[in-house]
Design a protein around this motif. Structure first.
Motif, PDB file in Angstrom:
ATOM      1  N   VAL A 246       0.824  -1.214   0.000  1.00 23.90           N
ATOM      2  CA  VAL A 246       0.000   0.000   0.000  1.00 23.90           C
ATOM      3  C   VAL A 246       0.857   1.263   0.000  1.00 23.90           C
ATOM      4  O   VAL A 246       0.703   2.147   0.850  1.00 23.90           O
ATOM      5  CB  VAL A 246      -0.986   0.020   1.205  1.00 23.90           C
ATOM      6  N   GLY A 247       1.790   1.323  -0.952  1.00 27.55           N
ATOM      7  CA  GLY A 247       2.584   2.533  -1.135  1.00 27.55           C
ATOM      8  C   GLY A 247       3.861   2.613  -0.331  1.00 27.55           C
ATOM      9  O   GLY A 247       4.651   3.547  -0.512  1.00 27.55           O
ATOM     10  N   GLN A 248       4.093   1.649   0.548  1.00 29.64           N
ATOM     11  CA  GLN A 248       5.326   1.689   1.350  1.00 29.64           C
ATOM     12  C   GLN A 248       6.542   1.205   0.564  1.00 29.64           C
ATOM     13  O   GLN A 248       7.673   1.460   0.963  1.00 29.64           O
ATOM     14  CB  GLN A 248       5.180   0.799   2.585  1.00 29.64           C
ATOM     15  N   GLY A 249       6.280   0.478  -0.521  1.00 27.16           N
ATOM     16  CA  GLY A 249       7.357  -0.095  -1.302  1.00 27.16           C
ATOM     17  C   GLY A 249       7.531  -1.572  -1.010  1.00 27.16           C
ATOM     18  O   GLY A 249       7.249  -2.031   0.106  1.00 27.16           O
ATOM     19  N   VAL A 250       7.979  -2.310  -2.010  1.00 27.57           N
ATOM     20  CA  VAL A 250       8.126  -3.761  -1.888  1.00 27.57           C
ATOM     21  C   VAL A 250       9.085  -4.138  -0.774  1.00 27.57           C
ATOM     22  O   VAL A 250       8.827  -5.060   0.004  1.00 27.57           O
ATOM     23  CB  VAL A 250       8.595  -4.370  -3.233  1.00 27.57           C
ATOM     24  N   GLU A 251      10.204  -3.436  -0.677  1.00 29.50           N
ATOM     25  CA  GLU A 251      11.212  -3.773   0.326  1.00 29.50           C
ATOM     26  C   GLU A 251      10.637  -3.675   1.734  1.00 29.50           C
ATOM     27  O   GLU A 251      10.866  -4.554   2.580  1.00 29.50           O
ATOM     28  CB  GLU A 251      12.418  -2.835   0.185  1.00 29.50           C
ATOM     29  N   LYS A 252       9.870  -2.624   2.004  1.00 35.43           N
ATOM     30  CA  LYS A 252       9.251  -2.473   3.325  1.00 35.43           C
ATOM     31  C   LYS A 252       8.221  -3.568   3.563  1.00 35.43           C
ATOM     32  O   LYS A 252       8.122  -4.111   4.666  1.00 35.43           O
ATOM     33  CB  LYS A 252       8.586  -1.094   3.434  1.00 35.43           C
ATOM     34  N   GLY A 253       7.455  -3.897   2.503  1.00 36.41           N
ATOM     35  CA  GLY A 253       6.477  -4.960   2.622  1.00 36.41           C
ATOM     36  C   GLY A 253       7.110  -6.286   2.982  1.00 36.41           C
ATOM     37  O   GLY A 253       6.639  -6.996   3.882  1.00 36.41           O
ATOM     38  N   ILE A 254       8.192  -6.617   2.306  1.00 38.71           N
ATOM     39  CA  ILE A 254       8.918  -7.861   2.580  1.00 38.71           C
ATOM     40  C   ILE A 254       9.440  -7.870   4.016  1.00 38.71           C
ATOM     41  O   ILE A 254       9.345  -8.878   4.729  1.00 38.71           O
ATOM     42  CB  ILE A 254      10.067  -8.026   1.567  1.00 38.71           C
ATOM     43  N   GLU A 255       9.968  -6.752   4.452  1.00 33.53           N
ATOM     44  CA  GLU A 255      10.490  -6.637   5.819  1.00 33.53           C
ATOM     45  C   GLU A 255       9.401  -6.904   6.859  1.00 33.53           C
ATOM     46  O   GLU A 255       9.627  -7.648   7.832  1.00 33.53           O
ATOM     47  CB  GLU A 255      11.054  -5.226   6.011  1.00 33.53           C
ATOM     48  N   LEU A 256       8.217  -6.330   6.663  1.00 35.07           N
ATOM     49  CA  LEU A 256       7.128  -6.489   7.625  1.00 35.07           C
ATOM     50  C   LEU A 256       6.574  -7.911   7.643  1.00 35.07           C
ATOM     51  O   LEU A 256       6.250  -8.456   8.712  1.00 35.07           O
ATOM     52  CB  LEU A 256       6.010  -5.495   7.311  1.00 35.07           C
ATOM     53  N   ILE A 257       6.459  -8.531   6.476  1.00 35.64           N
ATOM     54  CA  ILE A 257       5.979  -9.924   6.402  1.00 35.64           C
ATOM     55  C   ILE A 257       6.943 -10.856   7.132  1.00 35.64           C
ATOM     56  O   ILE A 257       6.534 -11.679   7.958  1.00 35.64           O
ATOM     57  CB  ILE A 257       5.814 -10.358   4.930  1.00 35.64           C
ATOM     58  N   ALA A 258       8.220 -10.706   6.831  1.00 35.72           N
ATOM     59  CA  ALA A 258       9.230 -11.554   7.474  1.00 35.72           C
ATOM     60  C   ALA A 258       9.275 -11.320   8.978  1.00 35.72           C
ATOM     61  O   ALA A 258       9.487 -12.261   9.763  1.00 35.72           O
ATOM     62  CB  ALA A 258      10.604 -11.285   6.858  1.00 35.72           C
ATOM     63  N   GLU A 259       9.033 -10.091   9.390  1.00 38.81           N
ATOM     64  CA  GLU A 259       9.026  -9.763  10.819  1.00 38.81           C
ATOM     65  C   GLU A 259       7.973 -10.578  11.570  1.00 38.81           C
ATOM     66  O   GLU A 259       8.246 -11.158  12.625  1.00 38.81           O
ATOM     67  CB  GLU A 259       8.750  -8.265  10.988  1.00 38.81           C
ATOM     68  N   THR A 260       6.760 -10.641  11.015  1.00 39.01           N
ATOM     69  CA  THR A 260       5.701 -11.418  11.658  1.00 39.01           C
ATOM     70  C   THR A 260       6.024 -12.907  11.648  1.00 39.01           C
ATOM     71  O   THR A 260       5.803 -13.609  12.638  1.00 39.01           O
ATOM     72  CB  THR A 260       4.349 -11.176  10.964  1.00 39.01           C
ATOM     73  N   LEU A 261       6.545 -13.409  10.539  1.00 41.66           N
ATOM     74  CA  LEU A 261       6.904 -14.829  10.479  1.00 41.66           C
ATOM     75  C   LEU A 261       7.941 -15.165  11.544  1.00 41.66           C
ATOM     76  O   LEU A 261       7.856 -16.206  12.207  1.00 41.66           O
ATOM     77  CB  LEU A 261       7.418 -15.183   9.081  1.00 41.66           C
TER      78      LEU A 261
END
Length: 276
Positions: free
Chosen positions: A112-127
């Motif tokens: 949602v506009g944060q950028g792919v890199e930030k999205g990947i970081e947040l997904i991996a964080e929860t995992l």
């Protein structure tokens, strides 16, 4: 053994889903862990699960492919949405252990506009926060069509998520045929090439399940609109090649086509005729 099934409603419990799938001719199935639009999950009925596990063993069921609700977005820009999503994910990890050794599939999310890199970081964080060494559930990242700001639009983005997960042995991939085609991978004319690329980037050992759907769209449309088997742009011959491909044998194939029960029964029978 070839495992084929479809999405079933979990409202009546696991034993009912197992019986329903056998009626349709299948030997695996997918189910939403809660309402597809999110919300509170139904209470666990341990007696019902016990009945199902016995029934599944008697009928040689393959691994189940649970599906997270569509509202779960682990890389949402809004903190409240992300917090709600994480709560669902943590709860689902606990609930999945009542049916041990199966798969939990989810759409990686939209940045949602944060950028792919930030999205990947947040997904991996929860995992990294949620996965444990003791759990028997394997979490599956789904290949996505690439509409909007979806993360997982190509194999490289999925690999980046996996590389950031400490317990990466608990992470696999669900290969959605419609999404992969819509994402620009030509599984009609170069299936071997696509699977070779998947193996190079992610590794075929991580390809755990297949969402088996035709597509209403042309190659690379990035739209994600499923179609009945053989009635879309992928077509019956290409779908047959996928079902029969040696690299995909033994994986659960889950139909997400726009069908009612009679349509699913016909598709299951058709696909089983291909692989016999």
């Amino acid at each position: 053994m070839f495992y084929i099934g479809n999405h079933l409603s979990a409202s009546k419990g696991f034993a009912a889903m197992g019986r329903k799938e056998v009626e349709l001719g299948g030997n695996t199935f997918a189910f939403f862990t809660r309402n597809p639009r999110g919300g509170k999950a139904k209470a666990i009925d341990e007696k019902d699960i016990e009945k199902f596990l016995t029934y599944a063993k008697e009928h040689n069921f393959g691994k189940l492919v649970a599906h997270a609700p569509y509202t779960m977005n682990l890389c949402a820009a809004k903190e409240d949405v992300r917090r709600f999503s994480k709560e669902m994910f943590f709860d689902d990890m606990k609930r999945m252990e009542y049916v041990p050794g199966n798969y939990y599939n989810f759409h990686p999310g939209s940045h949602v506009g944060q950028g792919v890199e930030k999205g990947i970081e947040l997904i991996a964080e929860t995992l990294n926060e949620a996965l444990t060494a003791e759990q028997s559930t394997i979490v599956l990242l789904e290949t996505m069509a690439g509409k909007g700001s979806e993360v997982g639009r190509n194999f490289e983005e999925l690999r980046e998520i996996i590389d950031r997960v400490v317990l990466s042995e608990k992470v696999g991939v669900c290969f959605d045929t419609c999404h992969t085609w819509d994402g620009g991978y030509d599984i009609v004319n170069d299936l071997d090439g696509v699977l070779t690329e998947f193996d190079r980037v992610i590794g075929l050992d991580r390809l755990c399940a297949v969402h088996f759907n035709d597509s209403m769209n042309l190659l690379g449309a990035h739209k994600d609109r499923h179609q009945k088997i053989g009635q879309g742009e992928i077509g019956a011959e290409a779908m047959k090649r996928i079902a029969c491909h040696p690299a995909l044998q033994g994986k659960p194939f889950i139909l997400e086509t726009p069908n009612e029960d009679d349509g699913y029964a016909k598709e299951i029978a058709l696909i089983q005729s291909w692989v016999e």
